[in-house]
Design a protein around this motif. Sequence first.
Motif, PDB file in Angstrom:
ATOM      1  N   LYS A   1       0.859  -1.188   0.000  1.00 25.12           N
ATOM      2  CA  LYS A   1       0.000   0.000   0.000  1.00 25.12           C
ATOM      3  C   LYS A   1       0.896   1.239   0.000  1.00 25.12           C
ATOM      4  CE  LYS A   1      -3.556   2.250   2.852  1.00 25.12           C
ATOM      5  NZ  LYS A   1      -4.303   2.138   4.129  1.00 25.12           N
ATOM      6  N   PRO A   2       0.939   1.970  -1.111  1.00 25.20           N
ATOM      7  CA  PRO A   2       1.833   3.131  -1.191  1.00 25.20           C
ATOM      8  C   PRO A   2       1.321   4.322  -0.384  1.00 25.20           C
ATOM      9  CG  PRO A   2       0.560   2.944  -3.197  1.00 25.20           C
ATOM     10  CD  PRO A   2       0.195   1.754  -2.359  1.00 25.20           C
ATOM     11  N   LEU A   3       2.197   5.265  -0.199  1.00 24.08           N
ATOM     12  CA  LEU A   3       1.901   6.457   0.596  1.00 24.08           C
ATOM     13  C   LEU A   3       0.635   7.160   0.108  1.00 24.08           C
ATOM     14  CD1 LEU A   3       3.215   8.145   2.920  1.00 24.08           C
ATOM     15  CD2 LEU A   3       4.269   9.541   1.133  1.00 24.08           C
ATOM     16  N   ASN A   4      -0.252   7.443   1.064  1.00 20.29           N
ATOM     17  CA  ASN A   4      -1.493   8.199   0.824  1.00 20.29           C
ATOM     18  C   ASN A   4      -2.456   7.505  -0.144  1.00 20.29           C
ATOM     19  OD1 ASN A   4      -0.545  10.250   2.538  1.00 20.29           O
ATOM     20  ND2 ASN A   4       0.499  11.285   0.835  1.00 20.29           N
ATOM     21  N   GLN A   5      -2.371   6.178  -0.255  1.00 24.15           N
ATOM     22  CA  GLN A   5      -3.336   5.413  -1.058  1.00 24.15           C
ATOM     23  C   GLN A   5      -4.165   4.522  -0.128  1.00 24.15           C
ATOM     24  OE1 GLN A   5      -3.956   5.764  -4.298  1.00 24.15           O
ATOM     25  NE2 GLN A   5      -2.325   7.288  -4.567  1.00 24.15           N
ATOM     26  N   SER A   6      -5.338   4.096  -0.609  1.00 27.22           N
ATOM     27  CA  SER A   6      -6.269   3.355   0.248  1.00 27.22           C
ATOM     28  C   SER A   6      -6.199   1.839   0.049  1.00 27.22           C
ATOM     29  CB  SER A   6      -7.700   3.831  -0.019  1.00 27.22           C
ATOM     30  OG  SER A   6      -8.027   3.668  -1.399  1.00 27.22           O
ATOM     31  N   LYS A   7      -5.460   1.362  -0.955  1.00 27.53           N
ATOM     32  CA  LYS A   7      -5.393  -0.078  -1.195  1.00 27.53           C
ATOM     33  C   LYS A   7      -4.006  -0.470  -1.682  1.00 27.53           C
ATOM     34  CE  LYS A   7      -6.902  -0.112  -6.031  1.00 27.53           C
ATOM     35  NZ  LYS A   7      -7.781  -0.746  -7.019  1.00 27.53           N
ATOM     36  N   GLU A   8      -3.779  -1.777  -1.738  1.00 28.32           N
ATOM     37  CA  GLU A   8      -2.488  -2.293  -2.172  1.00 28.32           C
ATOM     38  C   GLU A   8      -2.410  -2.341  -3.703  1.00 28.32           C
ATOM     39  OE1 GLU A   8      -1.761  -6.063  -0.382  1.00 28.32           O
ATOM     40  OE2 GLU A   8      -1.095  -5.188   1.513  1.00 28.32           O
ATOM     41  N   TYR A   9      -1.201  -2.163  -4.211  1.00 33.49           N
ATOM     42  CA  TYR A   9      -0.948  -2.231  -5.652  1.00 33.49           C
ATOM     43  C   TYR A   9       0.305  -3.071  -5.877  1.00 33.49           C
ATOM     44  CZ  TYR A   9      -4.027   1.875  -6.275  1.00 33.49           C
ATOM     45  OH  TYR A   9      -5.092   2.750  -6.295  1.00 33.49           O
ATOM     46  N   THR A  10       0.354  -3.745  -7.013  1.00 35.92           N
ATOM     47  CA  THR A  10       1.612  -4.368  -7.427  1.00 35.92           C
ATOM     48  C   THR A  10       2.479  -3.273  -8.055  1.00 35.92           C
ATOM     49  OG1 THR A  10       0.797  -4.905  -9.636  1.00 35.92           O
ATOM     50  CG2 THR A  10       0.478  -6.566  -7.891  1.00 35.92           C
ATOM     51  N   ALA A  11       3.762  -3.554  -8.203  1.00 43.17           N
ATOM     52  CA  ALA A  11       4.666  -2.551  -8.768  1.00 43.17           C
ATOM     53  C   ALA A  11       4.250  -2.112 -10.174  1.00 43.17           C
ATOM     54  CB  ALA A  11       6.098  -3.078  -8.760  1.00 43.17           C
TER      55      ALA A  11
ATOM     56  N   ASN B   1       7.278   5.748  -0.930  1.00 42.01           N
ATOM     57  CA  ASN B   1       7.352   5.038   0.353  1.00 42.01           C
ATOM     58  C   ASN B   1       6.058   4.270   0.592  1.00 42.01           C
ATOM     59  OD1 ASN B   1       9.848   6.119   0.834  1.00 42.01           O
ATOM     60  ND2 ASN B   1       9.171   7.601   2.365  1.00 42.01           N
ATOM     61  N   GLY B   2       6.110   3.349   1.526  1.00 43.13           N
ATOM     62  CA  GLY B   2       4.898   2.647   1.929  1.00 43.13           C
ATOM     63  C   GLY B   2       4.077   3.493   2.890  1.00 43.13           C
ATOM     64  N   ASP B   3       2.783   3.284   2.863  1.00 42.00           N
ATOM     65  CA  ASP B   3       1.890   4.070   3.734  1.00 42.00           C
ATOM     66  C   ASP B   3       2.000   3.630   5.196  1.00 42.00           C
ATOM     67  OD1 ASP B   3      -0.414   6.095   3.625  1.00 42.00           O
ATOM     68  OD2 ASP B   3      -1.319   4.449   4.777  1.00 42.00           O
ATOM     69  N   HIS B   4       2.380   2.382   5.423  1.00 42.91           N
ATOM     70  CA  HIS B   4       2.403   1.835   6.785  1.00 42.91           C
ATOM     71  C   HIS B   4       3.363   2.604   7.696  1.00 42.91           C
ATOM     72  CE1 HIS B   4       2.048  -1.368   9.834  1.00 42.91           C
ATOM     73  NE2 HIS B   4       3.333  -1.136  10.056  1.00 42.91           N
ATOM     74  N   SER B   5       4.531   3.000   7.159  1.00 43.56           N
ATOM     75  CA  SER B   5       5.564   3.615   8.005  1.00 43.56           C
ATOM     76  C   SER B   5       5.674   5.127   7.830  1.00 43.56           C
ATOM     77  CB  SER B   5       6.917   2.969   7.686  1.00 43.56           C
ATOM     78  OG  SER B   5       7.242   3.157   6.314  1.00 43.56           O
ATOM     79  N   LYS B   6       4.636   5.761   7.275  1.00 43.89           N
ATOM     80  CA  LYS B   6       4.735   7.200   7.027  1.00 43.89           C
ATOM     81  C   LYS B   6       4.861   7.967   8.345  1.00 43.89           C
ATOM     82  CE  LYS B   6      -0.262   8.169   6.813  1.00 43.89           C
ATOM     83  NZ  LYS B   6      -1.357   8.631   5.945  1.00 43.89           N
ATOM     84  N   ILE B   7       5.631   9.036   8.303  1.00 43.02           N
ATOM     85  CA  ILE B   7       5.826   9.851   9.506  1.00 43.02           C
ATOM     86  C   ILE B   7       4.706  10.882   9.626  1.00 43.02           C
ATOM     87  CG2 ILE B   7       8.335   9.536   9.453  1.00 43.02           C
ATOM     88  CD1 ILE B   7       8.543  12.404   8.365  1.00 43.02           C
ATOM     89  N   SER B   8       4.512  11.362  10.858  1.00 44.06           N
ATOM     90  CA  SER B   8       3.482  12.370  11.131  1.00 44.06           C
ATOM     91  C   SER B   8       4.000  13.304  12.210  1.00 44.06           C
ATOM     92  CB  SER B   8       2.191  11.674  11.601  1.00 44.06           C
ATOM     93  OG  SER B   8       2.416  11.029  12.847  1.00 44.06           O
ATOM     94  N   LEU B   9       3.160  14.236  12.628  1.00 44.57           N
ATOM     95  CA  LEU B   9       3.562  15.164  13.692  1.00 44.57           C
ATOM     96  C   LEU B   9       3.819  14.442  15.006  1.00 44.57           C
ATOM     97  CD1 LEU B   9       1.176  18.220  13.079  1.00 44.57           C
ATOM     98  CD2 LEU B   9       3.551  17.961  12.405  1.00 44.57           C
ATOM     99  N   ASN B  10       3.216  13.270  15.159  1.00 44.92           N
ATOM    100  CA  ASN B  10       3.352  12.517  16.409  1.00 44.92           C
ATOM    101  C   ASN B  10       4.540  11.566  16.403  1.00 44.92           C
ATOM    102  OD1 ASN B  10       0.965  13.701  17.443  1.00 44.92           O
ATOM    103  ND2 ASN B  10      -0.272  12.243  16.267  1.00 44.92           N
ATOM    104  N   THR B  11       5.232  11.470  15.274  1.00 40.45           N
ATOM    105  CA  THR B  11       6.381  10.564  15.182  1.00 40.45           C
ATOM    106  C   THR B  11       7.481  11.016  16.145  1.00 40.45           C
ATOM    107  OG1 THR B  11       5.897  10.009  12.885  1.00 40.45           O
ATOM    108  CG2 THR B  11       8.155   9.662  13.647  1.00 40.45           C
ATOM    109  N   LYS B  12       8.044  10.059  16.878  1.00 31.37           N
ATOM    110  CA  LYS B  12       9.101  10.375  17.845  1.00 31.37           C
ATOM    111  C   LYS B  12      10.459   9.832  17.398  1.00 31.37           C
ATOM    112  CE  LYS B  12       8.707  12.227  21.119  1.00 31.37           C
ATOM    113  NZ  LYS B  12       8.810  13.704  21.332  1.00 31.37           N
ATOM    114  N   ASN B  13      10.446   8.734  16.627  1.00 31.99           N
ATOM    115  CA  ASN B  13      11.698   8.118  16.183  1.00 31.99           C
ATOM    116  C   ASN B  13      11.641   7.916  14.667  1.00 31.99           C
ATOM    117  OD1 ASN B  13      12.795   7.637  18.938  1.00 31.99           O
ATOM    118  ND2 ASN B  13      11.028   6.269  19.082  1.00 31.99           N
TER     119      ASN B  13
END
Length: 589
Positions: free
Chosen positions: A185-195, A239-251
Amino acid sequence: MPTVSVKRDLLFQSLGREYTDEEFDELCFEFGLELDEITSEKDIISKEQGDVKAEGASDVILYKIDVPANRYDLLCLEGLVRGLQVFKERTEAPRYTRVNPADGEPQKLIITEETALVRPHAVAAVLRNITFTKDRYESFIELQEKLHQNVCRKRTLVAIGTHDLDTISGPFTFTAKPPADIKFKPLNQSKEYTAPELMNLYKTDSHLRHFLHIIEDKPVYPVIYDSNGIVLSMPPIINGDHSKISLNTKNVFIECTATDVTKAKIVLDMMVTMFSEYCDEPFTVEAAEVVYPDGKTCIYPELPYRKETITSDFINKKVGFNETPESIAKLLTRMYLKSEVIGEGGEIEVEIPPTRSDIIHACDIVEDAAMAYGFNNLKRTIPRTYTIANQFPLNKLTELLRQDLAAAGFTEALTFALCSQEDIAEKLNKDISSTKAAHIANPKTAEFQVARTTLLAGLLKTVAANRKMPLPLKLFEISDVVIKDVTRDVGARNNRRLCAVYYNKSPGFEVIHGLLDRTMQLLDVKPGREKGYYIQAAEDSTFFPGRCAEVFAHTQSIGRLGVLHPDVINKFELTMPCSALDIDIEPFL
């Protein structure tokens, strides 16, 4: 030059004082920058898309600052403020340090051998316990974009990935797989895609479509997984959507994949040094371990500090002032190059921090000393060496000939120095191997494959493009051609030649012959075999049999004239006879 947009009020708040626009413009000039424009988001949208689209946009004043292309440390608000504060001596340059994790086990990025087909290098680091605000977060993202456009060469050399470390778990694996085997699932998308689906999806994306060509034709695509098989990124695309950073990211886990490991190190150093000030322990960066396919391990970021020694006499001589070693050391320290005088010979030890990757040579240090001193403060002096300038003799001769050839009724043309192999070989009934042409290693188009060895092809193409003009067409060009020459250090040399063509319903050999006589008259070369010029019959595949002559001057061959072969005329899409003159003018200097 890259342009950095910063909010004026936020900039002044970070600098600890306010400036008028004129004062800040002057400060930028002193520091080697330029305040390019004072605007706002609303004004920008209004100019580009109209007032209707600009409604509701921010009125916050923005400063657009032009930054030197090699000063990657000034591409964000944090680096800009830090540089200006050190320049004004309001603070000292911070010391960046690499630290080990609290548990002693660094994050690990394992590179597999499959990556050698696409992007063989990777570096990584961790920003631990960082605190983001909206402005800091925007600056963090903006710096990545600036680096991508600048040192990363639009992601072809380096691609940056930033991830929320608390959502993933190491060790991480950087590998390459067939496109159909990659799905996430790429950044800011709602579903999974193949390459392959992603590549089709982003072909219409105004931002990402510019990077697709980097890996589009590769048999495998690079991809980074965590220990649970979660995709962090598919560099250099998304990037993948799962690990995207936000304002709450600490590490934040930062990875840079690359085709150039040196550039990757520079980019990683810039990212962590600029934003490590927001960590609980300012200016500290947590180390990460990268394991290569051959088993070799490297610890990043390197954050290298190196020392160079330079003498005050060298700087005084190059800049043109007379400062003491102590004064010069102070000037360099203001430019983020901590310096001190060592010994008694005026030697200065300069420490170059990881943020100043632009310091490569002693002249870079000299330039910074001059900048800190102020270019406007340098006294104007008369050069000690007295010289009288003269025009380059070959150019002077060329200019004189141009004037008189134009007066003879010929029109000057200016054609490309590069052309296709076909233009100088096949179209002129020549073999490419006999032309001594210098070939372009990676030509962008078929029209620019070699450096021209004759001016004739360019003139004939000019005639073909102007066939609708009233006849006759009388064109000439005096310019350089490039000839292979193994005796030269670069393997080739320039040769200044004169070429003229006459295109009409009749060949007009007498016109071209008359132009040769007039040229020799201007060069003060009289007809004659010993000390003058003469022509004699010759055979050349470019010219009509029996209608070609070789031109001799001072007993050496300087070129040819004659009526062009019908095959040559047809290949250049011409329909009427044409005669031409092509001679070397360098022997007449």
